[in-house]
Design a protein around this motif. Structure first.
Motif, PDB file in Angstrom:
ATOM      1  N   ALA A  92       3.210  -3.523   0.746  1.00 35.68           N
ATOM      2  CA  ALA A  92       4.099  -2.413   1.099  1.00 35.68           C
ATOM      3  C   ALA A  92       4.330  -2.291   2.599  1.00 35.68           C
ATOM      4  N   ASP A  93       3.475  -2.907   3.414  1.00 38.66           N
ATOM      5  CA  ASP A  93       3.572  -2.728   4.866  1.00 38.66           C
ATOM      6  C   ASP A  93       4.159  -3.935   5.592  1.00 38.66           C
ATOM      7  N   TYR A 120       5.237  -3.048  -5.612  1.00 38.19           N
ATOM      8  CA  TYR A 120       4.672  -2.998  -4.270  1.00 38.19           C
ATOM      9  C   TYR A 120       3.216  -2.547  -4.338  1.00 38.19           C
ATOM     10  N   ASN A 122       0.178  -0.903  -2.220  1.00 39.32           N
ATOM     11  CA  ASN A 122      -0.086  -0.165  -0.993  1.00 39.32           C
ATOM     12  C   ASN A 122      -1.575  -0.201  -0.646  1.00 39.32           C
ATOM     13  N   SER A 143      -1.026  -3.251   3.890  1.00 37.44           N
ATOM     14  CA  SER A 143      -0.970  -4.206   2.778  1.00 37.44           C
ATOM     15  C   SER A 143       0.065  -5.273   3.098  1.00 37.44           C
TER      16      SER A 143
END
Length: 347
Positions: A92-93, A120, A122, A143
């Motif tokens: 997600a990041d 996704y 996280n 993540s």
């Protein structure tokens, strides 16, 4: 036993080669090279985190492939197309550039992303699964690991490729996924730059559940996480080939599946015997870690069929060369040629 035979043969080859090298090389050069090699040994980051200090170096070589890192010899070189109806799990990041990098490893054009089923992962999910085994600081706050997974035909087993994963080997993923109940699948794991890849297992399990509509047992997935981390720790602490360690664990799991190991005492004895078979030296701490893992696996509601299939896959790969009729003939010819060269040194 097959593995032990291979090791003994390898040991003999190495010994003879060493003798030839010592007879033919300049002693002064030998001393210089040894000193140089010692001075140039480099360390490898084996942090359990997707978001180590390297995460702040977005310009780090993002094209590095796992063929130059841990587990490269076992990389299955998986290819997956959108016609395979895969599921994609993205960290997600990831920044836009990082996302483009991991998609490139998977053979996906950024403009085609909307054609894939995407989930996704996280950071909260990573901590949920990994906090029991890795420190919070190692897991980090972002993540990044990403996974592409598709079901394969029944009986095909697990095929895994990794890119920019420098700690988790292909064998580690396969063993842990088999424990989690995933039997037949093709999987690509990728990072935007070299990272450990421990968190990628979370993404694989999440994508698999979405793809199949099958909820995996929480206790079983916990055992799979434990196995991945324990195997990684053994790879660091044991002086041996990572493939031997992974094969030993698969062998021990098969003994559990066959009902041969019924209590802690039998498990410890089996670990010690397996260590001999695979020519691995285990410390008391190593044995304790393995015993704890196998006791957890014994009491979990595991689909033992997938575990047995994975163990048989290991056995098949180990046996292919030994059972090849040409293997021993080639080995014999090698020694004959080598002996002729040694004799020529003294003629």
């Amino acid at each position: 036993m097959i593995r032990l035979i291979k090791k003994k043969a390898k040991s003999i080859v190495c010994s003879v080669l060493a003798a030839v090298t010592l007879f033919t090389m300049n002693p002064a050069v030998f001393a210089t090279e040894t000193a140089t090699q010692t001075d140039t040994v480099s360390s490898v980051d084996v942090s359990g985190s997707d978001s180590s200090d390297a995460a702040d170096k977005s310009n780090t070589d993002s094209t590095a492939d796992s063929t130059t890192t841990a587990g490269s010899e076992a990389n299955d070189k998986v290819t997956i197309s959108k016609n395979d109806k895969p599921y994609l799990s993205l960290g997600a990041d990831l920044t836009p550039d990082q996302r483009a990098t991991v998609l490139g490893f998977m053979g996906i054009e950024l403009t085609d992303l909307d054609k894939y089923d995407v989930v996704y992962v996280n950071n909260d999910e990573e901590h949920k699964y990994l906090d029991s085994y890795i420190s919070k600081s190692e897991i980090g706050k972002r993540s990044l690991s990403s996974v592409l997974i598709t079901e394969d035909k029944k009986g095909a087993g697990l095929s895994v490729s990794t890119h920019n994963i420098n700690y988790c080997t292909v064998g580690m993923y396969k063993n842990a996924l088999a424990t989690a109940g995933i039997a037949d699948a093709k999987i690509i794991v990728a990072g935007p730059f070299p990272i450990s890849g421990t968190a990628a297992l979370v993404g694989t399990l999440k994508a698999y559940e979405e793809m199949t509509g099958k909820k995996l047992d929480d206790k079983v997935t916990d055992a799979a996480m434990d196995e991945l981390v324990t195997t990684g720790e053994l790879n660091k602490s044991i002086d041996g080939d990572s493939k031997d360690i992974e094969a030993m664990i698969a062998d021990l799991k098969k003994q559990l599946a066959d009902g041969r190991l019924k209590d802690e005492s039998q498990i410890k004895d089996a670990i010690k015997e397996a260590a001999k078979d695979y020519d691995l030296k285990l410390s008391d701490d190593d044995i304790a870690k393995l015993t704890s893992l196998l006791m957890k696996l014994k009491d979990a509601n595991i689909d033992w069929d997938s575990v047995i299939n994975q163990a048989q896959d290991w056995a098949s790969k180990l046996g292919d060369k030994i059972n090849d009729p040409g293997f021993w003939e080639k080995l014999g010819n090698f020694f004959m040629d080598l002996w002729d060269k040694i004799k020529s040194l003294f003629s």
